[in-house]
Design a protein around this motif. Structure first.
Motif, PDB file in Angstrom:
ATOM      1  N   PHE A  43      96.815  16.876  17.600  1.00 39.05           N
ATOM      2  CA  PHE A  43      95.841  15.847  17.234  1.00 39.05           C
ATOM      3  C   PHE A  43      94.906  16.245  16.091  1.00 39.05           C
ATOM      4  CE2 PHE A  43      96.800  15.003  21.716  1.00 39.05           C
ATOM      5  CZ  PHE A  43      97.419  13.783  21.554  1.00 39.05           C
ATOM      6  N   ILE A  44      95.084  17.399  15.491  1.00 41.54           N
ATOM      7  CA  ILE A  44      94.204  17.839  14.412  1.00 41.54           C
ATOM      8  C   ILE A  44      94.974  17.971  13.104  1.00 41.54           C
ATOM      9  CG2 ILE A  44      92.638  19.653  13.615  1.00 41.54           C
ATOM     10  CD1 ILE A  44      91.577  18.202  16.072  1.00 41.54           C
ATOM     11  N   SER A  45      96.049  18.724  13.115  1.00 40.74           N
ATOM     12  CA  SER A  45      96.777  19.025  11.891  1.00 40.74           C
ATOM     13  C   SER A  45      97.505  17.796  11.357  1.00 40.74           C
ATOM     14  CB  SER A  45      97.789  20.145  12.148  1.00 40.74           C
ATOM     15  OG  SER A  45      97.131  21.324  12.504  1.00 40.74           O
ATOM     16  N   TYR A  46      97.772  17.834  10.074  1.00 37.29           N
ATOM     17  CA  TYR A  46      98.462  16.741   9.405  1.00 37.29           C
ATOM     18  C   TYR A  46      99.922  16.707   9.840  1.00 37.29           C
ATOM     19  CZ  TYR A  46     100.356  13.879   5.688  1.00 37.29           C
ATOM     20  OH  TYR A  46     100.994  12.904   4.992  1.00 37.29           O
ATOM     21  N   GLY A  47     100.434  15.541  10.076  1.00 38.91           N
ATOM     22  CA  GLY A  47     101.842  15.367  10.411  1.00 38.91           C
ATOM     23  C   GLY A  47     102.037  14.079  11.176  1.00 38.91           C
ATOM     24  N   GLY A  48     102.732  13.131  10.585  1.00 38.36           N
ATOM     25  CA  GLY A  48     102.888  11.823  11.209  1.00 38.36           C
ATOM     26  C   GLY A  48     103.756  11.846  12.449  1.00 38.36           C
ATOM     27  N   SER A  49     104.889  12.546  12.399  1.00 39.39           N
ATOM     28  CA  SER A  49     105.781  12.559  13.553  1.00 39.39           C
ATOM     29  C   SER A  49     105.182  13.359  14.709  1.00 39.39           C
ATOM     30  CB  SER A  49     107.154  13.118  13.162  1.00 39.39           C
ATOM     31  OG  SER A  49     107.026  14.443  12.690  1.00 39.39           O
ATOM     32  N   ALA A  50     104.434  14.406  14.406  1.00 38.54           N
ATOM     33  CA  ALA A  50     103.800  15.192  15.464  1.00 38.54           C
ATOM     34  C   ALA A  50     102.733  14.363  16.170  1.00 38.54           C
ATOM     35  CB  ALA A  50     103.193  16.469  14.886  1.00 38.54           C
ATOM     36  N   ILE A  51     101.936  13.631  15.413  1.00 37.19           N
ATOM     37  CA  ILE A  51     100.895  12.777  16.007  1.00 37.19           C
ATOM     38  C   ILE A  51     101.540  11.687  16.857  1.00 37.19           C
ATOM     39  CG2 ILE A  51      99.236  10.965  15.399  1.00 37.19           C
ATOM     40  CD1 ILE A  51      97.851  13.476  15.149  1.00 37.19           C
ATOM     41  N   ALA A  52     102.644  11.117  16.396  1.00 37.97           N
ATOM     42  CA  ALA A  52     103.317  10.059  17.150  1.00 37.97           C
ATOM     43  C   ALA A  52     103.853  10.601  18.479  1.00 37.97           C
ATOM     44  CB  ALA A  52     104.454   9.463  16.322  1.00 37.97           C
ATOM     45  N   ALA A  53     104.465  11.775  18.454  1.00 30.47           N
ATOM     46  CA  ALA A  53     105.000  12.365  19.681  1.00 30.47           C
ATOM     47  C   ALA A  53     103.878  12.746  20.647  1.00 30.47           C
ATOM     48  CB  ALA A  53     105.837  13.593  19.337  1.00 30.47           C
ATOM     49  N   GLU A  54     102.794  13.292  20.126  1.00 34.17           N
ATOM     50  CA  GLU A  54     101.673  13.675  20.987  1.00 34.17           C
ATOM     51  C   GLU A  54     100.987  12.449  21.582  1.00 34.17           C
ATOM     52  OE1 GLU A  54      99.550  15.890  18.110  1.00 34.17           O
ATOM     53  OE2 GLU A  54     100.955  17.567  18.202  1.00 34.17           O
ATOM     54  N   SER A  55     100.864  11.390  20.804  1.00 29.41           N
ATOM     55  CA  SER A  55     100.258  10.164  21.318  1.00 29.41           C
ATOM     56  C   SER A  55     101.120   9.546  22.415  1.00 29.41           C
ATOM     57  CB  SER A  55     100.051   9.155  20.191  1.00 29.41           C
ATOM     58  OG  SER A  55      99.146   9.653  19.248  1.00 29.41           O
ATOM     59  N   ALA A  56     102.423   9.565  22.235  1.00 26.70           N
ATOM     60  CA  ALA A  56     103.326   9.052  23.268  1.00 26.70           C
ATOM     61  C   ALA A  56     103.232   9.900  24.537  1.00 26.70           C
ATOM     62  CB  ALA A  56     104.758   9.032  22.748  1.00 26.70           C
ATOM     63  N   ALA A  57     103.127  11.205  24.375  1.00 23.34           N
ATOM     64  CA  ALA A  57     103.018  12.094  25.538  1.00 23.34           C
ATOM     65  C   ALA A  57     101.718  11.859  26.293  1.00 23.34           C
ATOM     66  CB  ALA A  57     103.114  13.555  25.085  1.00 23.34           C
ATOM     67  N   VAL A  58     100.626  11.667  25.576  1.00 17.02           N
ATOM     68  CA  VAL A  58      99.343  11.395  26.238  1.00 17.02           C
ATOM     69  C   VAL A  58      99.394  10.024  26.913  1.00 17.02           C
ATOM     70  CG1 VAL A  58      96.887  10.981  25.825  1.00 17.02           C
ATOM     71  CG2 VAL A  58      98.009  12.956  24.834  1.00 17.02           C
ATOM     72  N   GLY A  59     100.077   9.074  26.317  1.00 16.11           N
ATOM     73  CA  GLY A  59     100.261   7.775  26.956  1.00 16.11           C
ATOM     74  C   GLY A  59     101.007   7.911  28.273  1.00 16.11           C
ATOM     75  N   LEU A  60     102.030   8.753  28.297  1.00 11.80           N
ATOM     76  CA  LEU A  60     102.747   9.015  29.559  1.00 11.80           C
ATOM     77  C   LEU A  60     101.831   9.662  30.590  1.00 11.80           C
ATOM     78  CD1 LEU A  60     106.177  10.310  28.247  1.00 11.80           C
ATOM     79  CD2 LEU A  60     105.755   8.218  29.513  1.00 11.80           C
ATOM     80  N   LEU A  61     101.011  10.613  30.146  1.00 14.75           N
ATOM     81  CA  LEU A  61     100.067  11.254  31.074  1.00 14.75           C
ATOM     82  C   LEU A  61      99.079  10.245  31.645  1.00 14.75           C
ATOM     83  CD1 LEU A  61      99.159  14.648  29.369  1.00 14.75           C
ATOM     84  CD2 LEU A  61     100.442  14.291  31.473  1.00 14.75           C
ATOM     85  N   LEU A  62      98.586   9.353  30.813  1.00 19.52           N
ATOM     86  CA  LEU A  62      97.663   8.325  31.293  1.00 19.52           C
ATOM     87  C   LEU A  62      98.334   7.400  32.303  1.00 19.52           C
ATOM     88  CD1 LEU A  62      95.794   7.451  27.994  1.00 19.52           C
ATOM     89  CD2 LEU A  62      94.859   8.617  29.997  1.00 19.52           C
ATOM     90  N   ASN A  63      99.585   7.052  32.053  1.00 17.79           N
ATOM     91  CA  ASN A  63     100.314   6.208  32.985  1.00 17.79           C
ATOM     92  C   ASN A  63     100.550   6.928  34.313  1.00 17.79           C
ATOM     93  OD1 ASN A  63     101.743   4.088  34.042  1.00 17.79           O
ATOM     94  ND2 ASN A  63     103.623   4.550  32.930  1.00 17.79           N
ATOM     95  N   ILE A  64     100.870   8.205  34.252  1.00 14.55           N
ATOM     96  CA  ILE A  64     101.075   8.986  35.479  1.00 14.55           C
ATOM     97  C   ILE A  64      99.786   9.057  36.264  1.00 14.55           C
ATOM     98  CG2 ILE A  64     101.531  11.315  36.352  1.00 14.55           C
ATOM     99  CD1 ILE A  64     103.576  11.590  34.031  1.00 14.55           C
ATOM    100  N   SER A  65      98.652   9.286  35.580  1.00 13.99           N
ATOM    101  CA  SER A  65      97.374   9.402  36.287  1.00 13.99           C
ATOM    102  C   SER A  65      96.939   8.057  36.868  1.00 13.99           C
ATOM    103  CB  SER A  65      96.294   9.957  35.372  1.00 13.99           C
ATOM    104  OG  SER A  65      95.969   9.030  34.365  1.00 13.99           O
ATOM    105  N   LYS A  66      97.281   6.964  36.201  1.00 16.78           N
ATOM    106  CA  LYS A  66      96.921   5.640  36.696  1.00 16.78           C
ATOM    107  C   LYS A  66      97.704   5.300  37.958  1.00 16.78           C
ATOM    108  CE  LYS A  66      97.270   0.799  35.405  1.00 16.78           C
ATOM    109  NZ  LYS A  66      97.858  -0.120  34.446  1.00 16.78           N
ATOM    110  N   ASN A  67      98.958   5.691  38.027  1.00 15.22           N
ATOM    111  CA  ASN A  67      99.817   5.363  39.159  1.00 15.22           C
ATOM    112  C   ASN A  67      99.767   6.397  40.264  1.00 15.22           C
ATOM    113  OD1 ASN A  67     100.673   2.990  37.953  1.00 15.22           O
ATOM    114  ND2 ASN A  67     102.289   4.036  36.830  1.00 15.22           N
ATOM    115  N   ALA A  68      98.934   7.401  40.146  1.00 16.39           N
ATOM    116  CA  ALA A  68      98.868   8.469  41.160  1.00 16.39           C
ATOM    117  C   ALA A  68      98.184   7.979  42.415  1.00 16.39           C
ATOM    118  CB  ALA A  68      98.138   9.671  40.612  1.00 16.39           C
TER     119      ALA A  68
END
Length: 68
Positions: A43-68
């Protein structure tokens, strides 16, 4: 940890470890205790594909925490 679904728990642990090791390797390379590898800081360094993958992963974490 609170999730009843084993797959959700393992996914959350895997995503957390992925983010931790990515940050560890980047910070270690920047303070010159590890060789340079080109791994961006989450979430800090430059890189479009890295930011996209990290954002998707955090979205999955949020979904897991919501359904827990």
């Amino acid at each position: 940890i609170r999730s009843n679904d084993k797959f959700a728990r393992l996914s959350a642990v895997g995503i957390g470890l992925w983010m931790f090791f990515q940050a560890f390797i980047n910070i270690g390379a920047m303070i010159q205790i590890l060789p340079l590898s080109g791994i961006p800081l989450p979430f800090i360094s430059y890189g479009g594909s890295a930011i996209a993958a990290e954002s998707a992963a955090v979205g999955l974490l949020l979904n897991i925490s919501k359904n827990a």
